[in-house]
Design a protein around this motif. Sequence first.
Motif, PDB file in Angstrom:
ATOM      1  N   CYS A  89      33.551  29.962  31.647  1.00  0.00           N
ATOM      2  CA  CYS A  89      32.765  29.267  32.598  1.00  0.00           C
ATOM      3  C   CYS A  89      31.198  29.008  32.991  1.00  0.00           C
ATOM      4  CB  CYS A  89      33.006  30.348  34.343  1.00  0.00           C
ATOM      5  SG  CYS A  89      34.676  31.304  34.571  1.00  0.00           S
ATOM      6  N   THR A  93      36.456  26.637  43.517  1.00  0.00           N
ATOM      7  CA  THR A  93      36.860  26.638  42.778  1.00  0.00           C
ATOM      8  C   THR A  93      37.273  28.149  41.885  1.00  0.00           C
ATOM      9  OG1 THR A  93      36.477  25.768  40.234  1.00  0.00           O
ATOM     10  CG2 THR A  93      34.936  27.232  41.547  1.00  0.00           C
ATOM     11  N   THR A  94      37.023  28.677  43.347  1.00  0.00           N
ATOM     12  CA  THR A  94      37.102  30.105  43.131  1.00  0.00           C
ATOM     13  C   THR A  94      39.338  30.368  43.532  1.00  0.00           C
ATOM     14  OG1 THR A  94      35.654  30.881  44.411  1.00  0.00           O
ATOM     15  CG2 THR A  94      37.157  32.164  44.433  1.00  0.00           C
ATOM     16  N   ASN A 122      39.888  23.582  37.912  1.00  0.00           N
ATOM     17  CA  ASN A 122      38.301  23.519  37.533  1.00  0.00           C
ATOM     18  C   ASN A 122      38.980  22.119  38.540  1.00  0.00           C
ATOM     19  OD1 ASN A 122      38.829  26.040  36.255  1.00  0.00           O
ATOM     20  ND2 ASN A 122      36.422  25.278  35.846  1.00  0.00           N
ATOM     21  N   THR A 126      39.095  20.859  41.653  1.00  0.00           N
ATOM     22  CA  THR A 126      37.763  20.788  43.203  1.00  0.00           C
ATOM     23  C   THR A 126      37.201  19.469  42.404  1.00  0.00           C
ATOM     24  OG1 THR A 126      38.249  23.634  43.091  1.00  0.00           O
ATOM     25  CG2 THR A 126      36.028  22.217  43.039  1.00  0.00           C
ATOM     26  N   SER A 147      31.833  23.872  40.121  1.00  0.00           N
ATOM     27  CA  SER A 147      33.118  23.801  40.398  1.00  0.00           C
ATOM     28  C   SER A 147      33.998  24.978  37.880  1.00  0.00           C
ATOM     29  CB  SER A 147      34.328  22.747  39.944  1.00  0.00           C
ATOM     30  OG  SER A 147      34.030  21.900  38.324  1.00  0.00           O
ATOM     31  N   ALA A 197      34.572  29.785  38.075  1.00  0.00           N
ATOM     32  CA  ALA A 197      36.154  29.777  38.571  1.00  0.00           C
ATOM     33  C   ALA A 197      36.746  31.616  38.425  1.00  0.00           C
ATOM     34  CB  ALA A 197      36.742  29.333  38.612  1.00  0.00           C
ATOM     35  N   GLY A 246      41.490  31.180  39.994  1.00  0.00           N
ATOM     36  CA  GLY A 246      39.841  29.849  39.340  1.00  0.00           C
ATOM     37  C   GLY A 246      40.826  29.249  38.630  1.00  0.00           C
ATOM     38  N   CYS A 247      40.963  29.480  36.966  1.00  0.00           N
ATOM     39  CA  CYS A 247      41.115  29.000  36.512  1.00  0.00           C
ATOM     40  C   CYS A 247      42.121  29.465  35.264  1.00  0.00           C
ATOM     41  CB  CYS A 247      39.704  28.188  35.416  1.00  0.00           C
ATOM     42  SG  CYS A 247      38.554  29.955  34.720  1.00  0.00           S
TER      43      CYS A 247
END
Length: 433
Positions: free
Chosen positions: A146, A341-342, A346, A349, A379, A382, A388-389
């Motif tokens: 991240c 983005t949480t 990404n 967002t 973004s 996350a 988030g990702c």
Amino acid sequence: MENINLIITLVVMVFMMVSFVIQKWSYGLTAMTCIIALALTGVVDVKTAFSGFSNTTTILIATMMVIAGAIGKTSLIQRVRSAMAKAQGKSGILLILLVCAFTALLTQLMGQTAVMAIMLMFIQTMDDDSELCQSRLLFLCATTICTWFGRFPIGMGAALPLTSNAYYEGLVGGNSEYLLGVFDFLKVGLLPSIVGTLYCLFAWKLIPKQKIDTSAIDLGAAGQGGKSTMSKTHELLVYVGFLATIVGFFFSNQLGNLVYLIPAIVIIVFAFTGVMSTRDILGGLASDMVFMVAGVLVFSTALSQSGAGEFVGNLVLKMLGENPSGLLVTVVFVLVAAILTTFMSNTGTSAILTPIAASTAIAGGMDPRAVVSLVFCGSCLAIGFPTGCAAATVAYAVGRFNPIKTLKFTLPYVLIMIVTLIISANIFFPVYG
């Protein structure tokens, strides 16, 4: 008629935002649905509706995805794994620094799931009884991804600023003065990335100690360890093609539009020499990301032509108050990006917020590059929740982390990154010039 087009565009925008958030359909399908709806209702003509596919930004992103895929199949990845194995005898801050460095390097070359799979295989071989246990190292890997995602113009990283441009270039009429260059995310994000890495080096004990569970998630092909099936000749061609593409980006001002031809030429060479099969190449060129970018490019044009972009920008400005400071605008958008983005990806967002942020900046007479770069970098933060990702998904699933218990590590990290991002963005792109 103009009011009807404005209303239709706003309705389509709401659908796009909701669809990106719930993630029930792919981003490409959502973007194409929106463009077809705009064409059917007459907001844009048919030629404009499909113009995103011939846009140089879309073409460059598509070709860079193919080249990045070729790099991931070389022995470079295996060499990196071998180098990581030498770090097993290290301990403490040095070990963390090495793990973060390897993770940051891999993040520039391949997707998040592949990076986590390779790092997981390395981490599993390490002692799990010390304070620096496997679960903590795994979470640090996800945080590092991240922290450094999209910073260097390498592989897909070279296309990410162009992707952000695609989200709002229709709002600025393609004016290059207000569009991001391939090194702009590096300018804005380098300082925060360094600070974020330093935070990881000294705050890792805030991550809860867990026992990892590798059966919790299927890593698929990414878990194959990056073994190369390419011949040395093919690998050499990949490296040369990759280097030629990067050098082209360095001299983009001198080459002009020719820079867009370089990755296309590289792919053609890959095809004729057997480096990649036609099926693999077409898979990269027709990926969901490409359809999404082509669709959002047209949507940004519709925002401008219908007046919806100006309407949204003025609405946000009113919410921020009369003559809001550039600092307030940047703080609001990076906060919203980090929060959004949480709970969603990404990509989603950035696609949602970039046109709104750019519209707000343009309506207020600001430089849109500042808020757009902050939306992208925000973004990337996350790590607070599994959704988030991809990196966060793997870390939380395999490490069996509770998002509430990880807050003592993730919340300070996000706040520190936000502050440094705002400072960095206002250094390189003063909001009011």
